[in-house]
Design a protein around this motif. Structure first.
Motif, PDB file in Angstrom:
ATOM      1  N   ILE A   1       2.020  -0.576   8.976  1.00 26.35           N
ATOM      2  CA  ILE A   1       3.415  -0.924   9.203  1.00 26.35           C
ATOM      3  C   ILE A   1       4.231  -0.320   8.069  1.00 26.35           C
ATOM      4  O   ILE A   1       3.926  -0.530   6.895  1.00 26.35           O
ATOM      5  CB  ILE A   1       3.600  -2.455   9.256  1.00 26.35           C
ATOM      6  CG1 ILE A   1       2.776  -3.011  10.414  1.00 26.35           C
ATOM      7  CG2 ILE A   1       5.068  -2.812   9.396  1.00 26.35           C
ATOM      8  CD1 ILE A   1       2.708  -4.513  10.457  1.00 26.35           C
ATOM      9  N   ILE A   2       5.245   0.470   8.437  1.00 28.05           N
ATOM     10  CA  ILE A   2       6.124   1.099   7.450  1.00 28.05           C
ATOM     11  C   ILE A   2       7.573   0.790   7.809  1.00 28.05           C
ATOM     12  O   ILE A   2       7.861   0.383   8.930  1.00 28.05           O
ATOM     13  CB  ILE A   2       5.920   2.635   7.388  1.00 28.05           C
ATOM     14  CG1 ILE A   2       6.290   3.292   8.725  1.00 28.05           C
ATOM     15  CG2 ILE A   2       4.502   2.978   6.981  1.00 28.05           C
ATOM     16  CD1 ILE A   2       6.335   4.805   8.681  1.00 28.05           C
ATOM     17  N   ARG A   3       8.461   0.966   6.852  1.00 27.30           N
ATOM     18  CA  ARG A   3       9.887   0.845   7.156  1.00 27.30           C
ATOM     19  C   ARG A   3      10.254   1.916   8.170  1.00 27.30           C
ATOM     20  O   ARG A   3       9.657   2.988   8.193  1.00 27.30           O
ATOM     21  CB  ARG A   3      10.734   1.009   5.904  1.00 27.30           C
ATOM     22  CG  ARG A   3      10.563  -0.118   4.939  1.00 27.30           C
ATOM     23  CD  ARG A   3      11.647  -0.074   3.872  1.00 27.30           C
ATOM     24  NE  ARG A   3      11.353  -1.007   2.809  1.00 27.30           N
ATOM     25  CZ  ARG A   3      11.560  -2.316   2.884  1.00 27.30           C
ATOM     26  NH1 ARG A   3      12.052  -2.834   3.974  1.00 27.30           N
ATOM     27  NH2 ARG A   3      11.257  -3.105   1.876  1.00 27.30           N
TER      28      ARG A   3
ATOM     29  N   PRO B   1       5.748   3.232   1.249  1.00 30.02           N
ATOM     30  CA  PRO B   1       5.276   1.842   1.236  1.00 30.02           C
ATOM     31  C   PRO B   1       4.815   1.416   2.636  1.00 30.02           C
ATOM     32  O   PRO B   1       5.502   1.666   3.621  1.00 30.02           O
ATOM     33  CB  PRO B   1       6.507   1.045   0.810  1.00 30.02           C
ATOM     34  CG  PRO B   1       7.416   2.027   0.173  1.00 30.02           C
ATOM     35  CD  PRO B   1       7.150   3.332   0.844  1.00 30.02           C
ATOM     36  N   ALA B   2       3.645   0.791   2.698  1.00 30.88           N
ATOM     37  CA  ALA B   2       3.081   0.404   3.993  1.00 30.88           C
ATOM     38  C   ALA B   2       2.232  -0.850   3.851  1.00 30.88           C
ATOM     39  O   ALA B   2       1.765  -1.187   2.768  1.00 30.88           O
ATOM     40  CB  ALA B   2       2.230   1.539   4.559  1.00 30.88           C
TER      41      ALA B   2
ATOM     42  N   HIS C   1       0.840  -1.195   0.000  1.00 35.26           N
ATOM     43  CA  HIS C   1       0.000   0.000   0.000  1.00 35.26           C
ATOM     44  C   HIS C   1       0.876   1.246   0.000  1.00 35.26           C
ATOM     45  O   HIS C   1       2.017   1.197   0.441  1.00 35.26           O
ATOM     46  CB  HIS C   1      -0.921  -0.002   1.225  1.00 35.26           C
ATOM     47  CG  HIS C   1      -1.731  -1.253   1.342  1.00 35.26           C
ATOM     48  ND1 HIS C   1      -1.436  -2.238   2.266  1.00 35.26           N
ATOM     49  CD2 HIS C   1      -2.789  -1.692   0.637  1.00 35.26           C
ATOM     50  CE1 HIS C   1      -2.301  -3.216   2.134  1.00 35.26           C
ATOM     51  NE2 HIS C   1      -3.133  -2.921   1.144  1.00 35.26           N
ATOM     52  N   ARG C   2       0.335   2.356  -0.460  1.00 38.24           N
ATOM     53  CA  ARG C   2       1.066   3.624  -0.463  1.00 38.24           C
ATOM     54  C   ARG C   2       0.306   4.633   0.385  1.00 38.24           C
ATOM     55  O   ARG C   2      -0.887   4.863   0.159  1.00 38.24           O
ATOM     56  CB  ARG C   2       1.229   4.175  -1.885  1.00 38.24           C
ATOM     57  CG  ARG C   2       2.044   3.269  -2.802  1.00 38.24           C
ATOM     58  CD  ARG C   2       3.491   3.164  -2.330  1.00 38.24           C
ATOM     59  NE  ARG C   2       4.289   2.267  -3.132  1.00 38.24           N
ATOM     60  CZ  ARG C   2       4.582   1.013  -2.784  1.00 38.24           C
ATOM     61  NH1 ARG C   2       4.124   0.503  -1.663  1.00 38.24           N
ATOM     62  NH2 ARG C   2       5.340   0.264  -3.550  1.00 38.24           N
ATOM     63  N   VAL C   3       0.998   5.222   1.351  1.00 34.22           N
ATOM     64  CA  VAL C   3       0.384   6.195   2.254  1.00 34.22           C
ATOM     65  C   VAL C   3       1.200   7.487   2.240  1.00 34.22           C
ATOM     66  O   VAL C   3       2.389   7.479   1.936  1.00 34.22           O
ATOM     67  CB  VAL C   3       0.272   5.656   3.703  1.00 34.22           C
ATOM     68  CG1 VAL C   3      -0.578   4.404   3.744  1.00 34.22           C
ATOM     69  CG2 VAL C   3       1.639   5.385   4.313  1.00 34.22           C
TER      70      VAL C   3
END
Length: 113
Positions: free
Chosen positions: A65-67, A39-40, A8-10
């Motif tokens: 959740i993201i890097r 990216p998530a 997903h993109r946030v």
């Protein structure tokens, strides 16, 4: 963390306040995008309906959740698929190294970030 999970993109935004230099009064408040198309992994946790001020509202609670990124705060908000999500509490680092990913609890539907 496997990259395929972050599909997903946030957008992560922070509130910017502009003040009058002479009086110190707030002139304008706006949201500024800090990280775009981050990216998530978006995972729904729960959803509940409640009545507030005689108006039915819906609050959805998700986990994103993201890097790992320095500077993600609970005062920020996240935009995903046209919805605004408020960050609920401080982002949590992973248990193994503490610098691989952040787990962020968010809520949507009640306020504007």
């Amino acid at each position: 963390m496997r990259a395929g999970r972050l599909r997903h993109r946030v957008d992560i935004q922070r509130k910017v306040t502009e003040r009058n230099p002479e009086t110190g009064a707030v002139i304008e408040e706006a949201w500024e995008t800090v990280w775009e198309k981050c990216p998530a992994a978006v995972e729904p946790l729960s959803s509940r309906e409640f009545i507030s001020a005689k108006a039915e509202q819906i609050e959805a609670t998700d986990r994103m959740i993201i890097r790992y990124r320095d500077g993600v705060l609970a005062t920020m908000r996240i935009l995903y698929r046209g919805r605004i999500y408020s960050i609920v509490g401080p982002p949590l680092a992973d248990a193994a190294s503490g610098r691989d990913y952040l787990s962020i609890l968010v809520s949507a539907g009640v306020n504007n970030g």
